[in-house]
Write an enzyme that holds these catalytic residues in place. Structure first.
Site, PDB file in Angstrom:
ATOM      1  N   GLU A  15      91.202   3.071  20.498  1.00 16.74           N
ATOM      2  CA  GLU A  15      90.512   4.361  20.454  1.00 16.74           C
ATOM      3  C   GLU A  15      90.364   4.845  19.008  1.00 16.74           C
ATOM      4  OE1 GLU A  15      90.615   8.553  22.871  1.00 16.74           O
ATOM      5  OE2 GLU A  15      92.488   7.857  22.022  1.00 16.74           O
ATOM      6  N   GLY A  34     100.602   9.517  17.521  1.00  9.24           N
ATOM      7  CA  GLY A  34     101.829   9.748  18.285  1.00  9.24           C
ATOM      8  C   GLY A  34     101.958   8.780  19.445  1.00  9.24           C
ATOM      9  N   ALA A  35     100.827   8.562  20.151  1.00 13.73           N
ATOM     10  CA  ALA A  35     100.819   7.675  21.313  1.00 13.73           C
ATOM     11  C   ALA A  35      99.369   7.414  21.717  1.00 13.73           C
ATOM     12  CB  ALA A  35     101.586   8.304  22.470  1.00 13.73           C
ATOM     13  N   GLU A  63      96.822   6.344  25.317  1.00 10.88           N
ATOM     14  CA  GLU A  63      96.832   6.376  26.778  1.00 10.88           C
ATOM     15  C   GLU A  63      96.227   5.162  27.474  1.00 10.88           C
ATOM     16  OE1 GLU A  63      92.990   8.725  25.598  1.00 10.88           O
ATOM     17  OE2 GLU A  63      95.002   8.422  24.799  1.00 10.88           O
ATOM     18  N   ASN A  64      96.163   3.985  26.823  1.00 15.40           N
ATOM     19  CA  ASN A  64      95.582   2.808  27.485  1.00 15.40           C
ATOM     20  C   ASN A  64      95.999   2.783  28.959  1.00 15.40           C
ATOM     21  OD1 ASN A  64      95.115   1.803  24.679  1.00 15.40           O
ATOM     22  ND2 ASN A  64      97.317   1.496  24.760  1.00 15.40           N
ATOM     23  N   GLU A 102     100.337  11.598  27.684  1.00 10.29           N
ATOM     24  CA  GLU A 102      99.704  10.293  27.922  1.00 10.29           C
ATOM     25  C   GLU A 102      99.483  10.027  29.409  1.00 10.29           C
ATOM     26  OE1 GLU A 102      98.401   9.162  25.346  1.00 10.29           O
ATOM     27  OE2 GLU A 102      99.621  10.422  24.049  1.00 10.29           O
ATOM     28  N   GLU A 125      91.401  15.399  25.300  1.00 12.40           N
ATOM     29  CA  GLU A 125      92.597  15.775  24.537  1.00 12.40           C
ATOM     30  C   GLU A 125      93.063  17.203  24.806  1.00 12.40           C
ATOM     31  OE1 GLU A 125      94.263  13.581  23.478  1.00 12.40           O
ATOM     32  OE2 GLU A 125      92.940  11.907  23.006  1.00 12.40           O
TER      33      GLU A 125
END
Length: 770
Positions: free
Chosen positions: A95, A229-230, A232-233, A266, A288
């Site tokens: 992303e 930070g992370a 979300e795949n 996530e 988001e």
């Protein structure tokens, strides 16, 4: 067409073929000409004859590529074992526009497809992807091929695969979804809290959205090198280690809150973003902003003891701070190239997005809001949506109520029944124009005059082009319920039934606007706070402090009036409000300190320490209490020691010296005071060097973060220079932490110019590395 145009970046395409079925079970295979256009990160495959409408074609592409060096695409990451070995792994982060760095594709969110992935690896590694593994073939003595199940229909930026020697722990949700947390084997003991949180929150979302999680598993992976930070795949969420791993010995209460919130974020994306995806990146806030807001809803429901809703205030304060600058942008903004798209992942999309959703939920009621978003998710599942689709879903929910009055209490919500009530029209004023409104209130007995203009830090001429539809809430000296009023014009009047002596707008700060009370409005509020501050809720008190100091920065209120407002704080019992008031006093102190206005700095230091001495002295050096009490302790002790409060310095030194003498082996030091202890210890050369050595061997990301913050607080410029150099080298301190190291040095008066000169000198290298 004679051309199929795909995205491709840094891929060397060696051959490409097109195959057409002729209906007789025979295939017609032709080689294609390949043209690349790097400025657009595109590649064209040209056929000799035009492709025909309604025929099926199969495109085969042979290509080779190197692993990426940065944090995007299919990239390398490393970690060190306790005995000093460097282990390699490869992970993906696509992303927004980096799937094209791993394989040629239609790399735009509206092109959704099913993906089937096969990965070859050696025996010492495992491979994981979005879907479960269905089989493994042995290809040679040390070569295996893992086959993964076909994915659901999804956008290219959600594809993910990782090859590593990680280990995992697993659990299962009540609906049968297998949840696993993967980490470097030496850190696996720090994964248990994340597993518990992920199982709980996944179960919560299935109930809240009324939509089953569509995959059979959900993996959470702690990647040692990770810029954000992370991510979300779908089915394989990836995290920075500090966002997923929790070590009870070194992780503080705020670290625990952070891990819980990031997992909530996530997993919310598995619905908002993955199941329903924004049509284009201009509306990334639909992903988001929603995920940021759902963090609060999910964590409040699953971990009420974390009192997470208190921190929604800070999210909205941060959004307003950014939005009050002339350089802000609309939530929904044009984004056409990869650089513009990456710039959309900012405070405006995340925090302002969450805050206007909170305002809308408060405005529409929880039931209407929730039913509206369930309708939105079900209607657009496996498809794409834009702003208007969300507003239409909420409007549909309002209209679908057979007895609107009964559900929405007509007396309070009479504007719902108006033919002119238009969710899209109201919300467009918040998403397609930048900034936020300033509501100016003039109270005259039973009549309240209000006007609105754009709120800007600094003094600018009024711009009448800005107009918001503002859902105002207010309480008065005589109100039993919260008053509500939808402001649709630049000026308006609210007529009350009886005379009042005071009014306070934006109840519990559920709205996204600043309020200024003209005439004696602020005097009345200051007087009330001094007489009985509990007349206002703690959220209202935090909101009043925030508004007053924001108005100072816009030249609307004198600094001494804002400081007068803080006088009542010696009676304040809410930790959130205390931190807000102290935070503003600290901002002024730091400003004076940086400008070397020593007399004011010393006076303000003395004032803070004397005024807040009772609450500072009450703090214990322990991990006792609620999350908010523990977070107050961390912040207060850090500030007290920073202001050279002798009892604080002595206690921190005593703990640090014992810890250093034991070679860092004492492990029962409360985690909430570690940051303070390290900062005080770092003031000596021996302490600084010991902390740096400890950083190198620590296997806790939470501890490492506390250590580099402490190292950055030194007044020794040569040590700060060394810290910045270590960050740039990327060996001892990973490149992912370099921005935080620079930021930490810049907040130190001794390091501000140093950090600025470092950034200027290394600008091109920083762009390259990050």
């Amino acid at each position: 067409t004679r051309a199929v145009v795909l995205h491709s970046k840094h891929l060397e395409i060696t051959k490409a073929f097109i195959e057409q079925e002729n209906g007789k079970g025979q295939a017609n295979i032709k080689q294609l000409q390949v043209l690349e256009y790097p400025p657009h990160e595109q590649v064209a495959f040209l056929t000799t004859e035009p492709l025909q409408v309604d025929k099926n074609y199969f495109l085969s592409i042979n290509y080779i590529a190197n692993f990426s060096d940065g944090f995007y695409g299919f990239y390398k990451s490393t970690y060190k074992t306790r005995d000093g070995q460097t282990r390699l792994l490869v992970s993906t982060h696509f992303e927004p526009t980096s799937a094209r760095m791993a394989f040629p594709c239609f790399d735009e969110p509206s092109f959704k497809a099913n993906y089937t992935i096969k990965i070859r690896r050696e025996e010492q590694h495992i491979a994981i992807s979005n879907m479960p593994k269905v089989k493994t073939l042995k290809l040679g003595s040390n070569l295996f091929e893992d086959h993964f199940a076909e994915t659901v229909k999804m956008s290219s930026y959600l594809v993910a695969f990782i090859i590593s020697d990680f280990q995992s722990i697993s659990g299962t949700t009540s609906s049968g979804i297998v949840v696993s947390v993967y980490a470097n084997p030496e850190k696996l003991t720090q994964a248990h809290y994340a597993l518990e949180v992920a199982v709980k929150i996944l179960e919560f979302y299935e109930k809240y959205f009324g939509i089953s999680y569509p995959l059979p598993k959900q993996d959470l992976v702690a990647v040692p090198d990770f810029q954000s930070g992370a991510m979300e795949n779908w089915g394989l969420t990836t995290y920075r280690e500090t966002s997923l791993l929790y070590d009870p010995e070194t992780s503080s209460a705020s670290d625990k809150l952070w891990v819980t919130m990031v997992i909530g974020h996530e997993l919310a994306h598995q619905w908002f973003g993955n199941l329903v995806t924004m049509e284009w990146w201009n509306d990334i806030w639909l992903n988001e902003g929603f995920a940021r807001y759902m963090e609060f809803i999910s964590v409040d429901a699953t971990y009420p003891e974390l009192e997470v809703n208190d921190y929604l205030l800070d999210t909205c304060f941060a959004a307003m701070g950014r939005d009050a600058m002339n350089s802000s942008r609309p939530i929904s903004s044009r984004a056409e190239n990869p650089i513009q798209i990456k710039e959309m992942f900012d405070t405006v999309s995340y925090d302002k997005g969450a805050c206007i959703l909170h305002m809308l939920r408060n405005f529409l009621t929880e039931e209407v809001f929730r039913n509206g978003i369930i309708y939105y998710l079900k209607k657009h599942s496996y498809k794409n949506a834009k702003n208007k689709d969300l507003w239409d879903s909420l409007a549909n929910e309002i209209l679908s109520k057979k007895n609107v009055c009964f559900i929405l209490h007509c007396s309070q919500y009479d504007y719902y029944l108006s033919e002119h009530f238009d969710v899209a029209k109201i919300m467009d004023t918040w998403t397609v124009q930048k900034g936020l409104p300033l509501i100016i209130v003039e109270q005259n007995w039973k009549r309240i005059k209000i006007r609105q203009e754009r709120f800007l830090k600094g003094i600018f001429p009024d711009d009448p082009e800005f107009l918001w539809y503002v859902p105002l809430t207010y309480i008065t000296s005589h109100s039993k319920n919260t008053g509500r009023h939808l402001m649709k014009n630049h000026t308006d009047t609210i007529e009350l039934e009886e005379d009042i002596s005071w009014v306070k707008f934006n109840v519990d700060m559920n709205g996204y606007y600043i309020v200024h009370y003209e005439g004696n409005g602020w005097d009345n509020i200051i007087k009330l706070l001094n007489e009985n501050h509990t007349l206002f809720s703690y959220k209202d008190r935090a909101n009043l402090i925030h508004n007053a100091f924001q108005l100072v920065s816009a030249g609307r209120l004198s600094l001494d009036r804002a400081l007068d407002l803080t006088r009542y704080l010696q009676h304040e019992t809410s930790n959130i409000v205390l931190l807000k008031g102290l935070g503003y006093l600290e901002v002024i102190y730091r400003m004076m300190e940086r400008r070397k206005i020593s007399d004011v700095t010393e006076s303000l230091k003395w004032y803070i320490l004397q005024y807040f001495k009772p609450v500072i002295d009450k703090q214990t050096w322990s991990d006792d209490g609620s999350v908010s009490e523990r977070m107050l302790r961390s912040d207060l002790l850090e500030l007290a020691c920073d202001l050279h409060y002798l009892p604080c310095i002595q206690k921190a030194n005593e703990l640090f010296n014992k810890w250093m003498e034991s070679g860092g082996k004492i492990s029962n030091i409360p985690s909430d005071v570690l940051g303070t202890m390290y900062s005080v210890g770092a003031k000596t050369a021996a302490g600084w060097n010991f902390l740096l050595d400890r950083y190198k061997v620590s296997i806790s990301g939470a501890e490492q973060r506390k250590i580099y913050s402490a190292l950055a607080s030194s007044k020794d410029v040569s040590k700060l220079t060394r810290l910045l150099e270590l960050g740039m080298e990327g060996d001892v301190i990973k490149i992912q932490d370099l921005p935080s190291v620079i930021y930490s040095v810049s907040t130190n008066p001794a390091g501000q110019l140093l950090a600025w000169n470092f950034v200027k000198k290394n600008w091109s290298r920083l762009l390259e590395k990050l």
